[in-house]
Design a protein around this motif. Structure first.
Motif, PDB file in Angstrom:
ATOM      1  N   ASP A  48      40.111   6.768  41.381  1.00  0.00           N
ATOM      2  CA  ASP A  48      40.065   6.422  39.959  1.00  0.00           C
ATOM      3  C   ASP A  48      40.673   7.482  39.054  1.00  0.00           C
ATOM      4  OD1 ASP A  48      37.771   8.000  40.659  1.00  0.00           O
ATOM      5  OD2 ASP A  48      36.866   7.467  38.742  1.00  0.00           O
ATOM      6  N   VAL A  49      40.569   8.758  39.388  1.00  0.00           N
ATOM      7  CA  VAL A  49      41.105   9.804  38.510  1.00  0.00           C
ATOM      8  C   VAL A  49      42.629   9.751  38.449  1.00  0.00           C
ATOM      9  CG1 VAL A  49      41.247  12.295  38.118  1.00  0.00           C
ATOM     10  CG2 VAL A  49      39.059  11.258  38.761  1.00  0.00           C
TER      11      VAL A  49
ATOM     12  N   GLU B 247      52.549  10.589  38.756  1.00  0.00           N
ATOM     13  CA  GLU B 247      51.321  11.351  38.506  1.00  0.00           C
ATOM     14  C   GLU B 247      51.021  12.268  39.680  1.00  0.00           C
ATOM     15  OE1 GLU B 247      47.373  12.641  38.851  1.00  0.00           O
ATOM     16  OE2 GLU B 247      48.164  11.080  40.176  1.00  0.00           O
TER      17      GLU B 247
ATOM     18  N   SER C 265      47.862   5.449  34.557  1.00  0.00           N
ATOM     19  CA  SER C 265      47.791   4.487  33.451  1.00  0.00           C
ATOM     20  C   SER C 265      48.141   5.151  32.130  1.00  0.00           C
ATOM     21  CB  SER C 265      46.392   3.875  33.354  1.00  0.00           C
ATOM     22  OG  SER C 265      46.100   3.137  34.498  1.00  0.00           O
ATOM     23  N   HIS C 266      47.661   6.375  31.958  1.00  0.00           N
ATOM     24  CA  HIS C 266      47.974   7.135  30.746  1.00  0.00           C
ATOM     25  C   HIS C 266      49.479   7.417  30.654  1.00  0.00           C
ATOM     26  CE1 HIS C 266      47.157   9.723  27.352  1.00  0.00           C
ATOM     27  NE2 HIS C 266      47.905  10.670  27.925  1.00  0.00           N
TER      28      HIS C 266
ATOM     29  N   ALA D 120      44.466   7.215  39.203  1.00  0.00           N
ATOM     30  CA  ALA D 120      44.819   5.900  38.661  1.00  0.00           C
ATOM     31  C   ALA D 120      44.750   5.901  37.136  1.00  0.00           C
ATOM     32  CB  ALA D 120      43.898   4.829  39.239  1.00  0.00           C
ATOM     33  N   ARG D 121      43.728   6.534  36.589  1.00  0.00           N
ATOM     34  CA  ARG D 121      43.622   6.612  35.126  1.00  0.00           C
ATOM     35  C   ARG D 121      44.737   7.481  34.546  1.00  0.00           C
ATOM     36  NH1 ARG D 121      38.251   4.983  33.274  1.00  0.00           N
ATOM     37  NH2 ARG D 121      37.003   4.527  35.114  1.00  0.00           N
TER      38      ARG D 121
END
Length: 145
Positions: free
Chosen positions: A85-86, A113, A92-93, A88-89
Motif C-alpha cells: 500500500d505505501v 516510484e 498514485s501521487h 501504491a499510494r
C-alpha cells in the motif's frame, strides 16, 4: 539465458554503487536474449550496480506465449521489489502530480516510484521514456529500449 551470466549476486538489497531498473520491455529483452539489453545488464553488474525489477512488471510481461522457464531465469538474477500500500499510494501521487491517469500509466507509475527509492545513481531501462521521464523527473536517468 543460454550460458550468459547476468550477475554475481542475485537477490537482496545491497549498497551497490547505483541501480539499474528493468521495465517490461527490458524483461522481455532479457527473456529473448536481446544483445543490447543483456549487454546493459552485464555492464551494470560489472560495475557492481544492483539490477531490480518491480513485482508488477512480472505480471505485465507474462502472457500465454511466454516460455515460463525462460522467464524464470532472468527473474532469478534480479532483485524483485514488492508493491504494497505505501508504494501504491506514492505511485498514485506521482500520477496526480504529472496529470497522468488510468491503466495505461499505472504500472509505469509503480516502476517510477520504485526506481526513485533505489540506491543512486539510478538508471531506468524503458520502452516509454516520455511517461517514465515525466514520472521520475530528473532523479532517474532514462535509457530508451
Amino acid at each position: 539465458m543460454a550460458g550468459r551470466k547476468l550477475s554475481t549476486r542475485a537477490r537482496g538489497a545491497s549498497s551497490a554503487p547505483g541501480t539499474v531498473v528493468v521495465d517490461c520491455e527490458g524483461l522481455s529483452g532479457l527473456v529473448s536474449e536481446e544483445h543490447a539489453v543483456v549487454a546493459l545488464v552485464v555492464e551494470a553488474r560489472s560495475r557492481g550496480m544492483d539490477v531490480v525489477i518491480g513485482a508488477l512488471t512480472i505480471i505485465e510481461a507474462t502472457h500465454r506465449k511466454i516460455d515460463r522457464a525462460r522467464l524464470a531465469w532472468p527473474l532469478s538474477n534480479l532483485r524483485v521489489e514488492p508493491v504494497d500500500d505505501v508504494p501504491a499510494r506514492a505511485a498514485s501521487h506521482l500520477l496526480l502530480e504529472t496529470g497522468l491517469h488510468g491503466h495505461k500509466y499505472a504500472i509505469d507509475a509503480a516502476v517510477a516510484e520504485m526506481a526513485m527509492r533505489q540506491h543512486p545513481p539510478v538508471v531506468l531501462m524503458t520502452s516509454d521514456p516520455q511517461s517514465s521521464g515525466a514520472l521520475c523527473g530528473d532523479t532517474v536517468r532514462i535509457i530508451q529500449l
